[in-house]
Design an enzyme around this catalytic site. Structure first.
Site, PDB file in Angstrom:
ATOM      1  NE  ARG A   1      39.288  37.239  40.057  1.00 53.11           N
ATOM      2  CZ  ARG A   1      38.112  37.436  39.474  1.00 53.11           C
ATOM      3  NH1 ARG A   1      37.896  38.522  38.748  1.00 53.11           N
ATOM      4  NH2 ARG A   1      37.150  36.538  39.593  1.00 53.11           N
TER       5      ARG A   1
ATOM      6  CE  LYS B   1      39.939  32.543  38.514  1.00 56.25           C
ATOM      7  NZ  LYS B   1      40.097  32.356  39.954  1.00 56.25           N
TER       8      LYS B   1
ATOM      9  CG  HIS C   1      43.263  36.633  46.843  1.00 56.82           C
ATOM     10  ND1 HIS C   1      42.885  37.138  45.614  1.00 56.82           N
ATOM     11  CD2 HIS C   1      42.361  35.657  47.136  1.00 56.82           C
ATOM     12  CE1 HIS C   1      41.816  36.492  45.182  1.00 56.82           C
ATOM     13  NE2 HIS C   1      41.481  35.598  46.079  1.00 56.82           N
TER      14      HIS C   1
ATOM     15  NE  ARG D   1      38.285  38.177  44.165  1.00 57.28           N
ATOM     16  CZ  ARG D   1      37.478  38.755  43.286  1.00 57.28           C
ATOM     17  NH1 ARG D   1      37.445  40.075  43.193  1.00 57.28           N
ATOM     18  NH2 ARG D   1      36.697  38.035  42.513  1.00 57.28           N
TER      19      ARG D   1
ATOM     20  CG  HIS E   1      33.096  35.170  41.807  1.00 55.20           C
ATOM     21  ND1 HIS E   1      32.869  35.413  43.137  1.00 55.20           N
ATOM     22  CD2 HIS E   1      34.441  35.125  41.667  1.00 55.20           C
ATOM     23  CE1 HIS E   1      34.026  35.501  43.769  1.00 55.20           C
ATOM     24  NE2 HIS E   1      34.998  35.333  42.890  1.00 55.20           N
TER      25      HIS E   1
ATOM     26  CE1 TYR F   1      38.170  35.787  47.090  1.00 55.89           C
ATOM     27  CE2 TYR F   1      36.467  34.784  45.761  1.00 55.89           C
ATOM     28  CZ  TYR F   1      37.747  35.260  45.898  1.00 55.89           C
ATOM     29  OH  TYR F   1      38.595  35.208  44.841  1.00 55.89           O
TER      30      TYR F   1
END
Length: 180
Positions: free
Chosen positions: A28, A53, A130, A133, A164, A173
């Protein structure tokens, strides 16, 4: 063709490294900007992504070519006698008193280059940071399909690599792609 100036003495080198890391690791933007010099371990060829995150940390293996890119950038910083310590931000910014670039600041480095090169998203607009990614995730999927791998078994690995909580988060994604 990017120009250096007193506030960004390594703009070309920093921009190159940022693009290389974003595209080849799928990290990220905030993870990139939070990297310090100590987060790169040349002996282990890893990047330590800290407390991102979901408050997760992870170690990412990097290809030796990526390690060489990081080393070239660090050597360029050393030649200019710019600050260097384990806690120095990898994406060091002179205008912020030696703190890391902001998200907006790194965009000001990358977006003009993408525009100058004529790189556009399917929408016709300059890609967002982004989007690197997204490209990383889709390219991983394509490599697995082309290699005949069992993609369902590999999705949890991709989810972990991307930081994740589950493979369900990774599906965001994996946009539809043209048949091969």
């Amino acid at each position: 063709s990017l120009k250096s100036n007193p506030s960004t003495p390594l703009r070309p080198e920093l921009t190159r490294l940022a693009i290389v890391l974003l595209f080849t690791t799928g990290i990220r933007r905030g993870e990139l900007l939070n990297l310090t010099e100590a987060d790169y371990n040349p002996q282990e060829a890893t990047l330590h992504i800290r407390q991102t995150k979901f408050y997760k940390s992870r170690l990412l293996p990097v290809h030796e070519g990526i390690g060489k890119e990081i080393e070239q950038y660090l050597n360029a910083r050393a030649k200019l006698k710019l600050p260097s310590s384990p806690t120095t931000p990898l994406m060091w910014n002179a205008t912020r008193g030696g703190r890391a670039y902001t998200g907006t600041g790194i965009s000001y480095c990358i977006k003009p280059l993408l525009h100058q090169c004529g790189i556009k998203a399917a929408s016709g607009l300059t890609p967002r940071i982004h989007d690197f990614r997204h490209s990383f995730a889709v390219n991983a999927l394509l490599r697995w399909y082309r290699a005949g791998s069992e993609v369902d078994a590999k999705l949890p690995l991709l989810a972990t690599y991307l930081g994740h909580c589950s493979a369900l988060s990774t599906h965001h994604y994996l946009h539809f792609i043209e048949p091969m």
